[in-house]
Design a protein around this motif. Structure first.
Motif, PDB file in Angstrom:
ATOM      1  N   VAL A 227      14.301 -23.865  -8.270  1.00 10.08           N
ATOM      2  CA  VAL A 227      12.855 -23.874  -8.044  1.00 10.08           C
ATOM      3  C   VAL A 227      12.455 -22.713  -7.143  1.00 10.08           C
ATOM      4  CG1 VAL A 227      10.920 -25.197  -7.127  1.00 10.08           C
ATOM      5  CG2 VAL A 227      12.735 -26.364  -8.395  1.00 10.08           C
ATOM      6  N   ASP A 228      13.267 -22.444  -6.129  1.00  7.48           N
ATOM      7  CA  ASP A 228      12.988 -21.332  -5.225  1.00  7.48           C
ATOM      8  C   ASP A 228      13.024 -20.003  -5.986  1.00  7.48           C
ATOM      9  OD1 ASP A 228      12.754 -20.006  -2.578  1.00  7.48           O
ATOM     10  OD2 ASP A 228      14.816 -19.383  -2.990  1.00  7.48           O
ATOM     11  N   ALA A 229      14.032 -19.830  -6.838  1.00  7.79           N
ATOM     12  CA  ALA A 229      14.139 -18.601  -7.630  1.00  7.79           C
ATOM     13  C   ALA A 229      12.967 -18.464  -8.599  1.00  7.79           C
ATOM     14  CB  ALA A 229      15.465 -18.596  -8.396  1.00  7.79           C
ATOM     15  N   ALA A 230      12.583 -19.578  -9.230  1.00  8.05           N
ATOM     16  CA  ALA A 230      11.458 -19.544 -10.165  1.00  8.05           C
ATOM     17  C   ALA A 230      10.166 -19.170  -9.451  1.00  8.05           C
ATOM     18  CB  ALA A 230      11.312 -20.907 -10.849  1.00  8.05           C
ATOM     19  N   ALA A 231       9.986 -19.684  -8.227  1.00 10.14           N
ATOM     20  CA  ALA A 231       8.788 -19.345  -7.456  1.00 10.14           C
ATOM     21  C   ALA A 231       8.751 -17.852  -7.167  1.00 10.14           C
ATOM     22  CB  ALA A 231       8.758 -20.148  -6.155  1.00 10.14           C
TER      23      ALA A 231
END
Length: 312
Positions: free
Chosen positions: A187-191
Motif C-alpha cells: 500500500v505504501d509503494a502504491a501510494a
C-alpha cells in the motif's frame, strides 16, 4: 483571469504577490523539515515521495518568489514590452523539475513493491501528513485571495501546484496509515506511485499554461468580450476590429482598431480613444493598450503582416 477582482495599482499588486510568495517559501521549508524527519524515522516510500514533492515546492516557490518581482519591473530600453514573460519561463522550469521528480519517485515506488515489511513509525508519518495538509490548506487560502485581487498568473500557478499537493499529501497519508495499521507494505509503494502519476499530470498543466503565455495565446473569451464591450461603450465608437490580446506575466497587452466617424476632428477622436483606454484600465489596471483610429468605411487595408488577419 477573474474579471470580478477589484482594481489595484501595480504597486499594490506587487506588495500582495511579494507577501504570498514569501509565505509560500516559508511553508515549503517547514514541510521539508518535518517530512525529512519523518522519513528518516520510518523510511516510508510514500513519505519520501511527499518529501521530494515538498523539495520541488521549495525550488518552485523560490523561482516564483523571484519571477514575480522581476516580471513586475517596468519596461526598459531593451524590453519595451516589459519583463512579464519571466513568469512563463519560471513555469517551464517548474514543469521540468516536476517531471524529473515524478520519474524518480515512480522508479522508487516500483522498486518498493518488492518490500515485505511496512514502514516504521507509521503514527509519526500520519501526524506529519496531517500537519502538511493543514499548512497547505492555509497557504492555498492566502494564494486564492491574492489571485482574486491581483490576477497574478505566477501565484495562480503556484496555487494550482499546492492544490495538487493536497491530493498527494492525502494519498501519502492513506499509504502510510494503511501500511502501518494493516501491515500491507505494498500500500505504501502504491501510494508513492500514485503521487508520481499525480505529479506528472500537474506538470503537464503547468507546461500548458506557460506555453500559452510564451506563444502569445489570446486572453480567455470572457475577458476579450469585456474588453470589446468597454471599448465600444461610447456610442461614438462605431465598432472595433483586429482586436489582439495576450498575457505577459502580471500584465496584459491589448491592441485594436476603432471605427470612428470620418468627420470627427482629430482632437475629438483622440479624446474618444483616451476615454476608451481609461475604461479598460479601470477594469484591467495592468493592461498595456494600443488603439488605432479608422474612419468608418474609408480606411484602406493596412497593418502590415497581420493586418488582414481574420477577426475573432
Amino acid at each position: 483571469m477573474s474579471t470580478s477582482a477589484p482594481a489595484l495599482t501595480a504597486a499594490e499588486s506587487l506588495v500582495l504577490t511579494r507577501r504570498v510568495t514569501t509565505l509560500s517559501v516559508a511553508c515549503a521549508a517547514v514541510l521539508i523539515v518535518i517530512k525529512g524527519a519523518a522519513w528518516l524515522a520510518g523510511h516510508s516510500v510514500a513519505m519520501l515521495a511527499s518529501l521530494a514533492d515538498s523539495g520541488l515546492d521549495l525550488i518552485a516557490s523560490l523561482i516564483t518568489f523571484y519571477a514575480v518581482r522581476y516580471a513586475a519591473e517596468p519596461p526598459d530600453a531593451e524590453h519595451r514590452f516589459g519583463h512579464g514573460k519571466a513568469e512563463a519561463f519560471a513555469s517551464l522550469t517548474q514543469a521540468g523539475l516536476v517531471f524529473a521528480s515524478a520519474a524518480l519517485i515512480g522508479q522508487e515506488a516500483v522498486r518498493a513493491f518488492a518490500r515485505t515489511e511496512p514502514p516504521e513509525h507509521g503514527a509519526l508519518g500520519v501526524g506529519v501528513m496531517a500537519a502538511s495538509i493543514v499548512l497547505t490548506l492555509m497557504l492555498i487560502r492566502a494564494q486564492t485571495e491574492v489571485t482574486r485581487k491581483t490576477r497574478s498568473v505566477a501565484v495562480s500557478g503556484d496555487r494550482a501546484h499546492y492544490a495538487a499537493d493536497l491530493a498527494s499529501n492525502a494519498v501519502s497519508l492513506v499509504g502510510v496509515g494503511a501500511a502501518s495499521l494493516l501491515h500491507l507494505a505494498w500500500v505504501d509503494a502504491a501510494a508513492g506511485l500514485i503521487v508520481a502519476l499525480w505529479l506528472l499530470w500537474g506538470a503537464i498543466g503547468v507546461f500548458r499554461e506557460a506555453s500559452h503565455q510564451l506563444m502569445d495565446h489570446e486572453l480567455p473569451l470572457e475577458d476579450r468580450e469585456r474588453i470589446i464591450a468597454l471599448l465600444t461603450a461610447d456610442p461614438r465608437v462605431l465598432g472595433v476590429h483586429q482586436v489582439r490580446t495576450r498575457a505577459s506575466g502580471p500584465y496584459m497587452h491589448v491592441q485594436a482598431h476603432m471605427d470612428l466617424d470620418p468627420t470627427l476632428v482629430l482632437s475629438v477622436a483622440h479624446a474618444v480613444m483616451v476615454a476608451a483606454e481609461n475604461r479598460v484600465l479601470e477594469a484591467f489596471p495592468a493592461a498595456d493598450i494600443l488603439l488605432h483610429p479608422d474612419p468608418r468605411g474609408m480606411a484602406e487595408p493596412h497593418g502590415g503582416a497581420f493586418g488582414e488577419a481574420p477577426p475573432r
